[in-house]
Design a protein around this motif. Structure first.
Motif, PDB file in Angstrom:
ATOM      1  N   LEU A 192      28.565  12.922  17.765  1.00 32.34           N
ATOM      2  CA  LEU A 192      29.004  14.316  17.649  1.00 32.34           C
ATOM      3  C   LEU A 192      27.836  15.212  17.278  1.00 32.34           C
ATOM      4  CD1 LEU A 192      32.322  13.859  15.632  1.00 32.34           C
ATOM      5  CD2 LEU A 192      32.077  14.182  18.095  1.00 32.34           C
ATOM      6  N   PRO A 193      27.881  16.484  17.644  1.00 36.23           N
ATOM      7  CA  PRO A 193      26.823  17.433  17.232  1.00 36.23           C
ATOM      8  C   PRO A 193      26.844  17.652  15.727  1.00 36.23           C
ATOM      9  CG  PRO A 193      28.617  18.602  18.298  1.00 36.23           C
ATOM     10  CD  PRO A 193      28.900  17.125  18.479  1.00 36.23           C
ATOM     11  N   GLN A 194      25.650  17.933  15.163  1.00 35.00           N
ATOM     12  CA  GLN A 194      25.537  18.193  13.735  1.00 35.00           C
ATOM     13  C   GLN A 194      25.878  19.665  13.457  1.00 35.00           C
ATOM     14  OE1 GLN A 194      24.828  15.836  11.334  1.00 35.00           O
ATOM     15  NE2 GLN A 194      25.011  14.393  13.053  1.00 35.00           N
ATOM     16  N   LEU A 195      26.637  19.917  12.387  1.00 40.92           N
ATOM     17  CA  LEU A 195      26.996  21.272  11.987  1.00 40.92           C
ATOM     18  C   LEU A 195      26.623  21.482  10.527  1.00 40.92           C
ATOM     19  CD1 LEU A 195      30.567  21.791  13.535  1.00 40.92           C
ATOM     20  CD2 LEU A 195      28.374  22.581  14.445  1.00 40.92           C
ATOM     21  N   ASP A 196      25.908  22.554  10.245  1.00 40.23           N
ATOM     22  CA  ASP A 196      25.583  22.911   8.864  1.00 40.23           C
ATOM     23  C   ASP A 196      26.634  23.885   8.350  1.00 40.23           C
ATOM     24  OD1 ASP A 196      23.668  23.026   6.537  1.00 40.23           O
ATOM     25  OD2 ASP A 196      23.727  25.143   7.103  1.00 40.23           O
ATOM     26  N   TYR A 197      27.267  23.531   7.236  1.00 42.21           N
ATOM     27  CA  TYR A 197      28.373  24.345   6.728  1.00 42.21           C
ATOM     28  C   TYR A 197      27.941  25.772   6.414  1.00 42.21           C
ATOM     29  CZ  TYR A 197      32.141  26.034   3.729  1.00 42.21           C
ATOM     30  OH  TYR A 197      33.146  26.781   3.190  1.00 42.21           O
ATOM     31  N   ASN A 198      26.767  25.914   5.774  1.00 40.90           N
ATOM     32  CA  ASN A 198      26.308  27.252   5.377  1.00 40.90           C
ATOM     33  C   ASN A 198      26.070  28.136   6.598  1.00 40.90           C
ATOM     34  OD1 ASN A 198      26.355  26.683   2.607  1.00 40.90           O
ATOM     35  ND2 ASN A 198      24.335  25.713   2.721  1.00 40.90           N
ATOM     36  N   GLN A 199      25.412  27.586   7.619  1.00 43.06           N
ATOM     37  CA  GLN A 199      25.173  28.365   8.827  1.00 43.06           C
ATOM     38  C   GLN A 199      26.476  28.624   9.575  1.00 43.06           C
ATOM     39  OE1 GLN A 199      22.248  26.314  11.158  1.00 43.06           O
ATOM     40  NE2 GLN A 199      20.538  26.866   9.793  1.00 43.06           N
ATOM     41  N   PHE A 200      27.323  27.635   9.560  1.00 41.33           N
ATOM     42  CA  PHE A 200      28.578  27.746  10.288  1.00 41.33           C
ATOM     43  C   PHE A 200      29.469  28.846   9.704  1.00 41.33           C
ATOM     44  CE2 PHE A 200      32.907  26.442  11.421  1.00 41.33           C
ATOM     45  CZ  PHE A 200      32.761  26.190  12.781  1.00 41.33           C
ATOM     46  N   CYS A 201      29.440  29.002   8.370  1.00 40.77           N
ATOM     47  CA  CYS A 201      30.330  29.964   7.709  1.00 40.77           C
ATOM     48  C   CYS A 201      29.670  31.317   7.470  1.00 40.77           C
ATOM     49  CB  CYS A 201      30.813  29.398   6.376  1.00 40.77           C
ATOM     50  SG  CYS A 201      31.846  27.942   6.591  1.00 40.77           S
ATOM     51  N   SER A 202      28.377  31.433   7.820  1.00 42.01           N
ATOM     52  CA  SER A 202      27.695  32.710   7.579  1.00 42.01           C
ATOM     53  C   SER A 202      27.957  33.728   8.669  1.00 42.01           C
ATOM     54  CB  SER A 202      26.174  32.466   7.460  1.00 42.01           C
ATOM     55  OG  SER A 202      25.664  31.961   8.686  1.00 42.01           O
ATOM     56  N   ARG A 203      28.619  33.332   9.719  1.00 45.13           N
ATOM     57  CA  ARG A 203      28.962  34.275  10.787  1.00 45.13           C
ATOM     58  C   ARG A 203      30.379  33.993  11.273  1.00 45.13           C
ATOM     59  NH1 ARG A 203      27.375  31.789  15.975  1.00 45.13           N
ATOM     60  NH2 ARG A 203      26.602  29.673  15.543  1.00 45.13           N
ATOM     61  N   GLN A 204      30.948  34.992  11.888  1.00 41.40           N
ATOM     62  CA  GLN A 204      32.326  34.847  12.356  1.00 41.40           C
ATOM     63  C   GLN A 204      32.343  34.027  13.639  1.00 41.40           C
ATOM     64  OE1 GLN A 204      34.334  38.533  12.919  1.00 41.40           O
ATOM     65  NE2 GLN A 204      36.350  37.607  13.154  1.00 41.40           N
ATOM     66  N   ILE A 205      33.129  32.970  13.626  1.00 44.83           N
ATOM     67  CA  ILE A 205      33.199  32.065  14.762  1.00 44.83           C
ATOM     68  C   ILE A 205      34.513  32.295  15.495  1.00 44.83           C
ATOM     69  CG2 ILE A 205      33.142  29.663  15.527  1.00 44.83           C
ATOM     70  CD1 ILE A 205      30.553  30.572  14.277  1.00 44.83           C
ATOM     71  N   THR A 206      34.425  32.616  16.775  1.00 43.63           N
ATOM     72  CA  THR A 206      35.626  32.803  17.581  1.00 43.63           C
ATOM     73  C   THR A 206      36.070  31.461  18.147  1.00 43.63           C
ATOM     74  OG1 THR A 206      34.372  33.185  19.614  1.00 43.63           O
ATOM     75  CG2 THR A 206      34.823  35.119  18.217  1.00 43.63           C
ATOM     76  N   PRO A 207      37.346  31.330  18.549  1.00 41.92           N
ATOM     77  CA  PRO A 207      37.811  30.070  19.154  1.00 41.92           C
ATOM     78  C   PRO A 207      36.969  29.679  20.374  1.00 41.92           C
ATOM     79  CG  PRO A 207      39.671  31.463  18.581  1.00 41.92           C
ATOM     80  CD  PRO A 207      38.447  32.283  18.357  1.00 41.92           C
ATOM     81  N   GLU A 208      36.532  30.690  21.153  1.00 42.30           N
ATOM     82  CA  GLU A 208      35.726  30.390  22.341  1.00 42.30           C
ATOM     83  C   GLU A 208      34.372  29.793  21.946  1.00 42.30           C
ATOM     84  OE1 GLU A 208      38.861  33.146  23.137  1.00 42.30           O
ATOM     85  OE2 GLU A 208      37.171  33.338  21.739  1.00 42.30           O
ATOM     86  N   THR A 209      33.786  30.358  20.859  1.00 43.55           N
ATOM     87  CA  THR A 209      32.471  29.868  20.416  1.00 43.55           C
ATOM     88  C   THR A 209      32.554  28.438  19.902  1.00 43.55           C
ATOM     89  OG1 THR A 209      31.835  32.118  19.801  1.00 43.55           O
ATOM     90  CG2 THR A 209      30.536  30.330  18.887  1.00 43.55           C
ATOM     91  N   ILE A 210      33.563  28.172  19.073  1.00 46.27           N
ATOM     92  CA  ILE A 210      33.659  26.819  18.499  1.00 46.27           C
ATOM     93  C   ILE A 210      34.009  25.790  19.562  1.00 46.27           C
ATOM     94  CG2 ILE A 210      36.103  26.906  17.841  1.00 46.27           C
ATOM     95  CD1 ILE A 210      35.305  25.508  15.232  1.00 46.27           C
ATOM     96  N   GLN A 211      34.727  26.197  20.604  1.00 45.30           N
ATOM     97  CA  GLN A 211      35.025  25.263  21.682  1.00 45.30           C
ATOM     98  C   GLN A 211      33.754  24.883  22.447  1.00 45.30           C
ATOM     99  OE1 GLN A 211      38.582  27.567  23.241  1.00 45.30           O
ATOM    100  NE2 GLN A 211      39.293  25.501  23.681  1.00 45.30           N
ATOM    101  N   GLN A 212      32.789  25.805  22.480  1.00 41.82           N
ATOM    102  CA  GLN A 212      31.505  25.476  23.106  1.00 41.82           C
ATOM    103  C   GLN A 212      30.693  24.531  22.224  1.00 41.82           C
ATOM    104  OE1 GLN A 212      29.583  29.200  23.967  1.00 41.82           O
ATOM    105  NE2 GLN A 212      30.994  29.722  25.638  1.00 41.82           N
ATOM    106  N   LEU A 213      30.755  24.742  20.888  1.00 44.02           N
ATOM    107  CA  LEU A 213      30.023  23.880  19.962  1.00 44.02           C
ATOM    108  C   LEU A 213      30.653  22.497  19.866  1.00 44.02           C
ATOM    109  CD1 LEU A 213      29.418  26.416  17.030  1.00 44.02           C
ATOM    110  CD2 LEU A 213      27.701  25.543  18.642  1.00 44.02           C
TER     111      LEU A 213
END
Length: 778
Positions: A192-213
């Motif tokens: 699976l791809p690596q996700l950093d919690y701080n970076q992940f929560c520092s911006r607004q993530i749309t459903p379309e964006t997270i589906q790409q990640l």
């Protein structure tokens, strides 16, 4: 047990993520519980675990479309462990479903009844929620689960969905649906791809964006979710009412009441009744009734305003002496006979009725009325359900009172006071400074004045208005005197009374001496003769002689019902005058928005025989915007152009009037700035300083000024007169005239005129131009 699913084409769940039924997450959960030997239920948990492990098939993933009848006894054990023994399938709403999918494979009877359209398919989309919203919520639920289980991100689950259900009897219920994923495992397919919690929560993530990640095809779901449903009609309706009260304003007040009235039957649990909430706000200490709330009311919606007010007063009298609910389970003529205001309930087919006064601090705020067309449908029993709603009804009625006060203040401010938005800021500042001053140190509030402002004065007068009014009065008097003369002659042919001959003589004498232009007080003397000598005699003869009734009734029929005299010539004059003034006022009110948009100014309009206005513009009036002379020049050009428009407007209107009236247009040019201050005693602005007072004197004395050595009035129909004192003022206006002549708004040629001396004023001059009455409106 049959698997309940939504229509297969609604969500296409299978294409989003692979999801299977599994009992393993549930068994792992029980094993953790069974480790605590001090838990008295650990033995029960071990029995369930052993039962499942004795059948290896139960430890395998089960496709969502599999036949689950072979697992019935295991499902029964699962239900017994999850739901308390007191759960009732016919009364409680619960189910167990496939993760992420709208597929329920174990459910209570009431769940099936409420959440299926025909017992075969789930109602997948809650009432009032778009399909897109439901899909978005499902994706958000899925990714919250993935982020928590795989990446161990702290996630705040919001699994509750408020579902609106239309019941078979036409009512509306609200239920809270909770989808619990505690028995669901999320499994990853490969790296699976690596996700950093701080970076992940520092911006607004749309459903379309997270589906790409994180594409959903990287995961599978195994286990089951628990659906539990709770009836929250009471609390949700109360929340909706709170929202109505908080968001109610003048524009949606009636609509808010209508929405509230539809909610009250749900609160009471009696769907087939109607509710009406009627506010009784106070004006000058007296309860009043607003027509917008009373038209559809069972008691007061009688269609006759006089009778409506009568019923309203009877209702107020009743509430004052009986401030408790009035309950009439069976409405008929006998049961409502004691209450006059309930007279029309039987006629309106109301068979059961409750009247609940809404009071606060011993003052009546309004009433809540409940009505049904079914006898004995209403009684005192359900009223306790209003216990939590009652404070909100009080708030709503108080809010209506505030709205009415605001509307009254707006009318007063607009119609009766000189305070306008362009200068209001200075009054607010003065009031704030006054409040900042300690109470013991307060004296008079600071004076409000504006220095260095430029005045613009314009007057639209009705030509020969006093002559036209005098003619209308004389024609009415002459017509009534002739009618009296003819009536007395006819009466004299039936009965002989010397007094009638004497009255006839007086009438003819007055007619013969009636002046073409009435002298001061002449109309009062004629009216006094008709009121004190003619009217009593004719009324007596009408009552005492049947033979004379037709002729006398003909006389009285021609009298104005309000004035008691022949009045139609004067009414025609007043209606014509009013039509012209209203047209001018509407035009100026509309133009006010235009001139205020260029630069803030104070605009004061008042009616005489016509309409006059004064405009003040300058830096001291503008709170923030920088003043430049171009705004003054722009306003003077507007003044000349608008006078031309008004001249054409009244010229076009004149043929449509019962009495054709003409207007004259005049502008006073004053180039020097002045100071104005607010006079509290008169609630208006006035000029300050000896030099400035000269401007006011000119304003008051030029309305009937004549051209020097001619005796001709300066103001003439179809023209605009511009009065000035200095050559620079004349030169400025000549530029505007030339511009408007090029646009064919004004006709060619300019008259340069000297004016006669006025008391205390000399040296005035004027320009006069003709308006092109044929030009089309710009």
């Amino acid at each position: 047990m049959k698997v309940l699913t939504a229509h297969p084409g609604v969500f296409n769940d299978d294409k989003i993520i692979e999801s299977n039924i599994s009992f393993v997450p549930f068994l792992n959960f029980l094993k953790e519980k069974a480790k605590h030997e001090d838990d008295p239920r650990s033995s029960f948990y071990n029995l369930i675990i052993q039962k499942f492990e004795n059948n290896p098939d139960t430890l395998k993933s089960i496709p969502p479309d599999a036949d689950l009848s072979a697992y019935k006894e295991y499902l029964d054990l699962l239900i017994a462990a999850i739901f308390p023994v007191t759960a009732d399938s016919s009364k409680d709403i619960y189910g167990i479903g496939v993760p992420f999918k709208f597929a329920i494979f174990y459910y209570s009877d009431l769940f099936k009844k409420l959440f299926t359209e025909d017992g075969n398919e789930l109602t997948a989309i809650p009432h009032g929620i778009s399909l897109g919203k439901v899909k978005k919520d499902k994706i958000a639920w899925l990714y919250k689960l993935i982020l928590e289980r795989i990446y161990h991100f702290p996630v705040n689950y919001q699994n509750d969905i408020i579902h609106t259900i239309e019941t078979p009897d036409g009512g509306k219920r609200y239920v809270k649906v909770n989808i619990d994923p505690r028995f669901v495992d999320v499994k990853a397919k490969g790296e699976l791809p690596q996700l950093d919690y701080n970076q992940f929560c520092s911006r607004q993530i749309t459903p379309e964006t997270i589906q790409q990640l994180l594409p959903t095809d990287l995961f599978t779901l195994e286990g089951f979710v628990i659906w539990t449903v709770k009836d929250v009609t009471q609390s949700e309706t109360l929340n909706n009412i709170k929202g109505l009260v908080m968001n109610m304003r003048t524009s949606n007040e009636v609509e808010s009441y209508q929405k509230l009235e539809k909610m009250i039957p749900s609160i009471l649990g009696i769907p087939d009744i109607t509710a009406h909430l009627v506010p009784f706000p106070k004006v000058n200490g007296k309860n009043v009734l607003e027509e917008q709330f009373s038209n559809t009311d069972p008691i007061l919606g009688v269609g006759n305003k006089k009778q409506q007010q009568h019923f309203f007063q009877l209702l107020l009298d009743h509430l004052e002496s009986h401030p408790t609910p009035l309950i009439i389970p069976d409405v008929h003529d006998a049961t409502v006979a004691a209450h006059g205001f309930l007279k029309y309930l039987p006629i309106k087919n109301i068979k059961s009725f409750v009247l609940v006064p809404i009071t606060h601090k011993n003052e009546i705020l309004g009433v809540l009325e409940l009505a049904s067309s079914i006898p004995n449908k209403l009684n005192a029993n359900p009223l306790w359900q209003l216990q939590n709603t009652y404070p909100l009804l009080v708030l709503m009625l108080n809010r209506s009172m505030n709205i009415l006060e605001s509307r009254l203040n707006e009318v007063i401010k607009d119609q009766f006071t000189a305070l306008q938005p362009s200068v209001e800021w200075k009054f607010v500042d003065a009031a704030w400074n006054y409040l900042l001053t300690p109470q013991e140190e307060r004296k008079d509030i600071e004076s409000i004045s504006f220095d260095e402002v430029y005045p613009l004065y314009g007057a639209i007068d009705i030509r020969n208005s006093s002559v036209q009014q005098g003619n209308a009065i004389r024609e009415d008097l002459q017509e009534q005197l002739e009618l009296i003369r003819d009536t007395l002659e006819t009466i004299g042919q039936t009965i002989h009374l010397p007094l009638l001959e004497e009255l006839q003589f007086k009438t003819n004498d007055i007619l013969n001496n009636l002046s073409d232009s009435l002298q001061a007080g002449e109309d009062l003397k004629v009216n006094e003769f008709m009121d004190q000598e003619i009217q009593p005699v004719l009324e007596h003869l009408c009552e005492g002689n049947e033979a004379l009734k037709p002729v006398l009734q003909n006389y009285f029929a021609k009298m104005d019902k309000t004035e008691g005299h022949v009045f139609h010539h004067r009414r025609e004059y007043e209606e014509s005058l009013s039509a012209i003034n209203m047209a001018i006022s509407k035009y100026l009110e509309k133009e006010q928005h235009y001139i205020q948009s260029s630069f803030p100014c104070y605009f004061e309009k008042y009616r005489t025989d016509g309409v006059e206005y004064t405009i003040y513009i300058g830096q001291s009036i503008a709170q923030e915007k920088k003043f430049d002379p171009l705004y003054l020049r722009n306003l003077r050009l507007w003044q000349l152009s608008s006078m031309a428009t008004i001249a054409r407007l009244t010229h076009k209107l004149s043929p449509k009037l019962k009495i054709p009236l003409e207007t004259t247009q005049m502008i006073l040019m004053h180039s020097a700035p002045i100071t104005i201050s607010f006079r509290s005693d008169e609630r208006r602005f006035d000029v300050e300083g000896a030099y400035n007072i000269r401007y006011e004197i000119i304003k008051k004395r030029i309305d009937k000024v004549h051209i020097k050595d001619t005796g001709e009035r300066l103001t003439q129909p179809g023209t605009i007169a511009m009065v000035y004192s200095f050559a620079r003022e004349m030169e400025e206006f000549k530029k505007y005239i030339s511009f408007l002549q090029s646009k064919k708004i004004l006709l060619p040629d300019i008259e340069m005129l000297d004016l006669e001396e006025l008391q205390g004023v000399s040296g005035l001059k004027a320009l006069r131009v003709k308006v092109n009455m044929e030009v089309s409106e710009l």
